[in-house]
Design a protein around this motif. Structure first.
Motif, PDB file in Angstrom:
ATOM      1  N   THR A   1       0.865  -1.184   0.000  1.00  0.00           N
ATOM      2  CA  THR A   1       0.000   0.000   0.000  1.00  0.00           C
ATOM      3  C   THR A   1       0.896   1.226   0.000  1.00  0.00           C
ATOM      4  OG1 THR A   1      -0.124   0.075   2.424  1.00  0.00           O
ATOM      5  CG2 THR A   1      -1.817  -1.221   1.260  1.00  0.00           C
TER       6      THR A   1
ATOM      7  N   SER B   1       0.902   5.841  -0.161  1.00  0.00           N
ATOM      8  CA  SER B   1       0.250   7.151  -0.174  1.00  0.00           C
ATOM      9  C   SER B   1       1.323   8.191  -0.450  1.00  0.00           C
ATOM     10  CB  SER B   1      -0.440   7.436   1.157  1.00  0.00           C
ATOM     11  OG  SER B   1      -1.005   8.733   1.161  1.00  0.00           O
TER      12      SER B   1
ATOM     13  N   GLN C   1      -2.582  10.664  -2.965  1.00  0.00           N
ATOM     14  CA  GLN C   1      -3.052   9.612  -3.852  1.00  0.00           C
ATOM     15  C   GLN C   1      -2.721   8.274  -3.212  1.00  0.00           C
ATOM     16  OE1 GLN C   1      -4.763   9.669  -6.974  1.00  0.00           O
ATOM     17  NE2 GLN C   1      -4.938   7.538  -6.316  1.00  0.00           N
TER      18      GLN C   1
ATOM     19  N   SER D   1      -2.950   4.042  -3.013  1.00  0.00           N
ATOM     20  CA  SER D   1      -3.028   2.899  -3.916  1.00  0.00           C
ATOM     21  C   SER D   1      -2.636   1.629  -3.183  1.00  0.00           C
ATOM     22  CB  SER D   1      -2.118   3.108  -5.131  1.00  0.00           C
ATOM     23  OG  SER D   1      -0.766   3.201  -4.722  1.00  0.00           O
TER      24      SER D   1
ATOM     25  N   GLN E   1      -1.118  -2.365  -4.342  1.00  0.00           N
ATOM     26  CA  GLN E   1      -0.522  -3.043  -5.488  1.00  0.00           C
ATOM     27  C   GLN E   1      -0.201  -4.487  -5.136  1.00  0.00           C
ATOM     28  OE1 GLN E   1       3.785  -2.507  -7.182  1.00  0.00           O
ATOM     29  NE2 GLN E   1       2.494  -0.952  -8.195  1.00  0.00           N
TER      30      GLN E   1
ATOM     31  N   CYS F   1     -13.951  -1.596  -9.123  1.00  0.00           N
ATOM     32  CA  CYS F   1     -13.146  -0.392  -8.913  1.00  0.00           C
ATOM     33  C   CYS F   1     -13.832   0.836  -9.492  1.00  0.00           C
ATOM     34  CB  CYS F   1     -11.762  -0.576  -9.549  1.00  0.00           C
ATOM     35  SG  CYS F   1     -10.704  -1.747  -8.669  1.00  0.00           S
TER      36      CYS F   1
ATOM     37  N   ALA G   1     -12.464   4.275  -8.294  1.00  0.00           N
ATOM     38  CA  ALA G   1     -11.063   3.869  -8.350  1.00  0.00           C
ATOM     39  C   ALA G   1     -10.741   3.374  -9.763  1.00  0.00           C
ATOM     40  CB  ALA G   1     -10.782   2.790  -7.311  1.00  0.00           C
TER      41      ALA G   1
ATOM     42  N   THR H   1      -2.229  -2.524 -10.016  1.00  0.00           N
ATOM     43  CA  THR H   1      -2.332  -1.411  -9.074  1.00  0.00           C
ATOM     44  C   THR H   1      -3.751  -0.866  -9.073  1.00  0.00           C
ATOM     45  OG1 THR H   1      -0.037  -0.824  -9.571  1.00  0.00           O
ATOM     46  CG2 THR H   1      -1.358   0.805  -8.383  1.00  0.00           C
TER      47      THR H   1
ATOM     48  N   ASN I   1      -5.733   2.368  -7.816  1.00  0.00           N
ATOM     49  CA  ASN I   1      -5.625   3.749  -7.333  1.00  0.00           C
ATOM     50  C   ASN I   1      -7.000   4.203  -6.853  1.00  0.00           C
ATOM     51  OD1 ASN I   1      -2.802   4.413  -7.969  1.00  0.00           O
ATOM     52  ND2 ASN I   1      -3.435   4.110 -10.084  1.00  0.00           N
TER      53      ASN I   1
ATOM     54  N   ARG J   1      -9.828   6.866  -5.102  1.00  0.00           N
ATOM     55  CA  ARG J   1     -10.134   8.292  -4.995  1.00  0.00           C
ATOM     56  C   ARG J   1      -9.976   8.696  -3.534  1.00  0.00           C
ATOM     57  NH1 ARG J   1     -16.748   8.916  -5.344  1.00  0.00           N
ATOM     58  NH2 ARG J   1     -17.254   7.560  -3.593  1.00  0.00           N
TER      59      ARG J   1
END
Length: 573
Positions: A474, A476, A481, A483, A485, A524, A529, A551, A553, A555
């Motif tokens: 994870t 930031s 932002q 995310s 992965q 997502c 996302a 990944t 991402n 909101r």
């Protein structure tokens, strides 16, 4: 623009543009012509006074002053012509010309007539100014002619009518010339504007066409009759990519593998008709490239019938891409049908499973036991496929009615990871890196579980046996932002597979339904996302290793609520 404002009689401050260049050259020509006329007058007066042995300083002073005035304007006023409408801005040019000619004609005592020089300011006003300026200049020149006729009548005997008639005819001629020259100048403005408009439209069309061609998935080659490639877009170069640093212009004859393209281009030129054919490019040490090629000739110029300028435009379609597209469409159509079929086979399949279980209880022969186990395994496989197919309808329903919750990403990701690893701790080894700093994301907890479990299952299927071959991370960043992965050290995906990763019913394996990543993408998008695939390097015990990374991402969370976890969330059936 200045040339446009000749028609409108108004103009903003001059700034030369390509369409103003013809008028700027005319302005320079008039300035240079005025200098040459002034120099000729000065030399003429000097030579005349030398031979006549009569010195008249005023007849030398006026041409000299006129020469200085024209030189100053040529040096300091050459950057831009004055505004075309009538006004004091024309005094250093037209005004000086009228004054100089009038003084020379008044001071001269011989038979020489300088009034023909009045044509220069008349032409200048007609070409570079408005019609009002042209007529005003012509009127001033006519008044000078009439004034000179009156002056001669005061100091000479005889009938003055011929002189007035001559002045009137000359003035009338000036008016006619001024009007005609101004009309030609106006037409030049219109033609220049039309040419500039057409040029801008052509440039814009060329830019749009270039942008479209550059971003086409299909290859585009423009070939001349000498087999020289004049233009090639990136897709076409990728199909011919075994040649390093390949950029047009280049010859199709330089590689034997391109011989099919040469033959097709030549056949197109010879027959003068569009051609369509399949071709295979065979290069030593490279996989064969199958192409579907369509060729067209550029239009023939009817006026010149210049065959040498005709070009052959070749569209190259990768047969693998076409087959993949057709396969995707077929699978999508079959998927819609199979959803209905899957719903109908669930009840018979459940009956088969129950009957097999009852039968297994009464059997004791190992061989018969193995048969019932085979029936059970294949029935369960059919049940999973049916559930996957029906998941599409369920997901659409859940997406429509399931609200998002505000989750602490690190906590939820860690819990999902522990639950997933608990099913097979010996095999499901991975690196867990929680670096989102307890950031909040808006997502449904059960939907996030479904996304991550699907990605982890896919990674487990293709990764190596190294303990850090699977990583869940994870993150930031400073822009908030957030995310998550899933990375694994599996082999890279084929390009044709990568383009269709998130499409329904698309899979590189015959035993997969091809719905997992599609459902992940739908979930997502429901929560604002996005999910993407990249080929990235990650640090491992063996150094930096390249692998497959999926990944998500998120909101940014718009609100803080009671943190939802996988323990207090009620899954939607």
């Amino acid at each position: 623009m200045w040339s446009r404002n000749i028609l409108q009689d108004t103009r903003p401050p001059f700034s030369p543009t390509p369409e103003d260049l013809p008028f700027l050259r005319l302005w320079h020509g008039f300035l240079t012509g005025r200098v040459m006329v002034a120099l000729a007058l000065l030399l003429l007066q000097a030579i005349g006074q030398v031979f006549s042995q009569q010195v008249d300083p005023w007849m030398l002073a006026v041409p000299l002053a006129y020469l200085l005035a024209t030189l100053l304007l040529r040096v300091f006023g050459c950057h831009a012509p004055p505004a075309p409408q009538a006004g004091p801005q024309w005094l250093p040019s037209i005004g000086v010309d009228l004054l100089a000619v009038g003084l020379l004609q008044w001071l001269h005592t011989g038979s020489m007539n300088f009034t023909a020089l009045l044509g220069l300011p008349v032409l200048m006003g007609a070409v570079l100014g408005t019609l009002m300026l042209a007529w005003g200049t012509t009127a001033a020149a006519t008044l000078l002619l009439l004034g000179w006729a009156w002056w001669q009548g005061q100091y000479s005997s005889g009938d003055s009518a011929p002189r007035y008639l001559q002045a009137a005819l000359t003035g009338t001629g000036y008016f006619i010339v001024a009007f005609l020259v101004h009309q030609l100048s106006t037409r030049l403005v219109r033609e220049s504007q039309a040419a500039q408009h057409n040029r801008r439209a052509a440039q814009m069309q060329r830019q749009v066409s270039t942008l479209v061609i550059e971003n086409l998935n299909d290859g585009v080659l423009v070939v001349d009759q000498g087999n020289m490639v004049r233009m090639a877009n990136p897709a076409a170069l990728r199909l011919l990519c075994h040649v390093p640093d390949l950029l047009p212009p280049f010859s199709l004859l330089q590689e034997a593998a391109w011989q099919p393209l040469c033959l097709l281009a030549q056949r197109t030129f010879v027959q003068g008709l569009a051609q369509t054919a399949d071709a295979t490019l065979l290069s030593p040490g490279h996989s064969p490239v199958g192409l579907h090629v369509r060729c067209w000739l550029t239009p023939l110029h009817k006026a010149t019938e210049d065959w040498e300028q005709r070009l052959c435009v070749m569209f190259l379609h990768d047969l693998r891409e076409l087959e993949a597209h057709l396969r995707t469409e077929k699978l999508a159509a079959m998927g819609r049908m199979s959803a209905a079929v899957a719903h109908e086979i669930r009840n018979p399949l459940a009956a088969i499973v129950q009957a097999n279980a009852l039968l297994d209880e009464d059997l004791h022969d190992p061989a018969q036991k193995r048969l019932t186990q085979m029936v059970q395994q294949n029935a369960e496989r059919l049940a999973r496929i049916a559930e996957d197919v029906l998941d599409i309808a369920r997901v659409q329903s859940q997406i429509a009615y399931t609200p998002a919750a505000t989750l602490v990403l690190d906590e939820v990701a860690a819990q999902i990871w522990r639950d997933w690893q608990g099913h097979d701790p010996a095999r499901r080894l991975a690196v867990l890196a929680l670096q989102a700093d307890n950031a909040l994301v808006e997502f449904d907890a059960e939907h996030l579980r479904r996304v991550l479990v699907n990605l982890l299952d896919n990674a487990l299927r293709y990764m190596s046996t190294a303990p850090d071959a699977l990583q869940l991370l994870t993150h930031s960043n400073a822009a908030r932002q957030v995310s998550v992965q899933v990375w694994s050290d599996g082999a890279p995906l084929d390009q044709s597979v990568e383009r269709h990763l998130f499409e329904p019913f698309f899979s590189s394996e015959s035993r997969s339904s091809g719905l997992g990543l599609y459902i992940c993408r739908e979930l997502c998008e429901r929560h604002g996302a996005s999910i993407s695939y990249q080929r990235l390097q990650r640090p491992t015990a063996h150094g930096m290793i390249e692998g497959n990374a999926f990944t998500v991402n998120f909101r940014q969370a718009a609100r803080k609520e009671r943190t939802a976890t996988v323990f207090n969330h009620q899954p939607v059936a």
